[in-house]
Scaffold this active site. Structure first.
Site, PDB file in Angstrom:
ATOM      1  N   ARG A 141     -67.867 -36.182 -84.922  1.00 57.38           N
ATOM      2  CA  ARG A 141     -69.358 -36.293 -84.177  1.00 57.38           C
ATOM      3  C   ARG A 141     -69.352 -37.604 -84.680  1.00 57.38           C
ATOM      4  NH1 ARG A 141     -69.249 -30.991 -86.170  1.00 57.38           N
ATOM      5  NH2 ARG A 141     -69.616 -29.269 -84.706  1.00 57.38           N
ATOM      6  N   LYS A 166     -71.971 -29.999 -88.431  1.00 57.79           N
ATOM      7  CA  LYS A 166     -72.740 -29.156 -88.329  1.00 57.79           C
ATOM      8  C   LYS A 166     -72.642 -27.964 -88.875  1.00 57.79           C
ATOM      9  CE  LYS A 166     -75.106 -28.155 -83.408  1.00 57.79           C
ATOM     10  NZ  LYS A 166     -75.054 -28.896 -81.820  1.00 57.79           N
ATOM     11  N   HIS A 229     -69.582 -38.830 -78.500  1.00 61.62           N
ATOM     12  CA  HIS A 229     -68.921 -37.204 -77.676  1.00 61.62           C
ATOM     13  C   HIS A 229     -67.420 -37.489 -76.686  1.00 61.62           C
ATOM     14  CE1 HIS A 229     -70.272 -33.980 -80.090  1.00 61.62           C
ATOM     15  NE2 HIS A 229     -70.203 -33.048 -78.939  1.00 61.62           N
ATOM     16  N   ARG A 232     -64.744 -36.862 -78.847  1.00 60.11           N
ATOM     17  CA  ARG A 232     -64.603 -35.683 -79.120  1.00 60.11           C
ATOM     18  C   ARG A 232     -63.976 -34.612 -78.079  1.00 60.11           C
ATOM     19  NH1 ARG A 232     -66.313 -32.497 -83.217  1.00 60.11           N
ATOM     20  NH2 ARG A 232     -67.326 -30.173 -83.159  1.00 60.11           N
ATOM     21  N   HIS A 255     -66.618 -26.027 -84.715  1.00 57.67           N
ATOM     22  CA  HIS A 255     -67.417 -25.482 -84.063  1.00 57.67           C
ATOM     23  C   HIS A 255     -67.699 -23.474 -84.923  1.00 57.67           C
ATOM     24  CE1 HIS A 255     -66.375 -26.968 -79.729  1.00 57.67           C
ATOM     25  NE2 HIS A 255     -66.984 -27.637 -80.492  1.00 57.67           N
ATOM     26  N   TYR A 264     -62.755 -25.897 -73.648  1.00 64.60           N
ATOM     27  CA  TYR A 264     -62.091 -26.873 -73.623  1.00 64.60           C
ATOM     28  C   TYR A 264     -60.522 -25.802 -72.498  1.00 64.60           C
ATOM     29  CZ  TYR A 264     -64.457 -29.200 -75.970  1.00 64.60           C
ATOM     30  OH  TYR A 264     -65.596 -30.407 -76.854  1.00 64.60           O
TER      31      TYR A 264
END
Length: 281
Positions: A141, A166, A229, A232, A255, A264
């Site tokens: 990120r 995150k 992003h 990413r 995640h 994805y």
């Protein structure tokens, strides 16, 4: 409000961006209602959400994802008030999030990535080339890239340690052997002291990274609307297309939920369907 902000920061350990977004959402909510937290009822929340959806709060119609974030902000706030005994009945009970439609994220083809990474010369724009390479090859990120410290990058073995990303989960992301020599050359030339990418001893500002990516895309002749992003998304998409287990992709991206990463899989499926459409009899 200050105690709630402290709660988000120190107890829930939310990211700085999350704290800012939640505080902004809550302020707008109470500015609109003109009531104290103890007076708020479920009908007030639903009235606010309806006004938000119509664009009456922000001046423009907002996306379902934005509405969902406001609901999360308010739910967290009223859960906190209930926890400390300020409210007895939580007005957020039975308030549901809108059903979000999963959007297939924009990504670059392999040819576009090669064009993007070849834009900057190693002699004249080594720093820019290193930034683009880490974004793509490690799927970072922009905030993680800007806050990356020298001590978090290892060349032997090659990996990047993403600290408190995150969701507050540290993770290790292997560095592709393709870019290790480039990064070593960067360190040797720039000699960063604290942050891997520094600007007068301070971390790079995200807006600087946005400009670097935008300029590189223009130079590469890429017409898609891209930002940091996007690299990413491209990192994750290319891994899935190369049959990497989605659980591994989840860990590399950091995640918390597999459902976030599963988008994805849809990207890969779309590519397969598009490929089959090209068959002619």
């Amino acid at each position: 409000m200050k105690t709630f902000e402290d709660y988000l920061t120190h107890v829930r350990r939310s990211s700085e961006n999350t704290v800012k977004a939640y505080m902004k959402d809550i302020k707008r909510f109470f500015d609109y209602l003109g009531k104290s937290p103890k007076q708020v009822e479920r009908a007030d929340v639903e009235r606010f959400i309806k006004a938000l959806s119509k664009g009456e709060i922000t001046g423009e119609v907002v996306a379902e994802s934005t509405v969902s974030r406001y609901i999360s902000s308010l739910r967290t706030f009223f859960d906190y008030l209930e926890l400390i005994g300020v409210v007895e009945e939580n007005p957020m009970e039975r308030v549901r999030h809108p059903r979000l439609r999963k959007k297939i994220p924009s990504f670059l083809t392999l040819e576009e990535v090669k064009a993007l990474l070849s834009v900057y010369d190693e002699e004249k724009k080594l720093k820019y080339k290193a930034i683009l390479s880490l974004l793509y090859f490690c799927g970072l990120r922009v905030s993680e890239l800007c806050n990356l410290r020298v001590e978090d990058v290892s060349f032997y073995p090659p990996y990047v340690k993403v600290v408190m990303g995150k969701g507050n989960k540290d993770r290790l992301v292997p560095i592709s052997e393709n870019i290790v020599p480039l990064l070593e050359k960067y360190v040797e030339r720039y000699k960063p002291k604290i942050y891997f990418f520094e600007n007068k001893g301070q971390p790079l500002h995200p807006s600087t990274v946005f400009r670097i990516v935008k300029r590189a895309a223009q130079k590469a002749g890429i017409t898609k609307h891209i930002h940091p992003h996007t690299l990413r998304h491209t990192f994750a998409t290319h891994l899935v297309m190369n049959n990497v287990n989605v659980k591994i992709v989840q860990e590399l991206l950091g995640h918390a939920n597999l459902s976030t990463t599963s988008i994805y899989l849809h990207v890969a499926d779309k590519e397969k369907f598009d490929a089959v459409k090209k068959l002619v009899i």
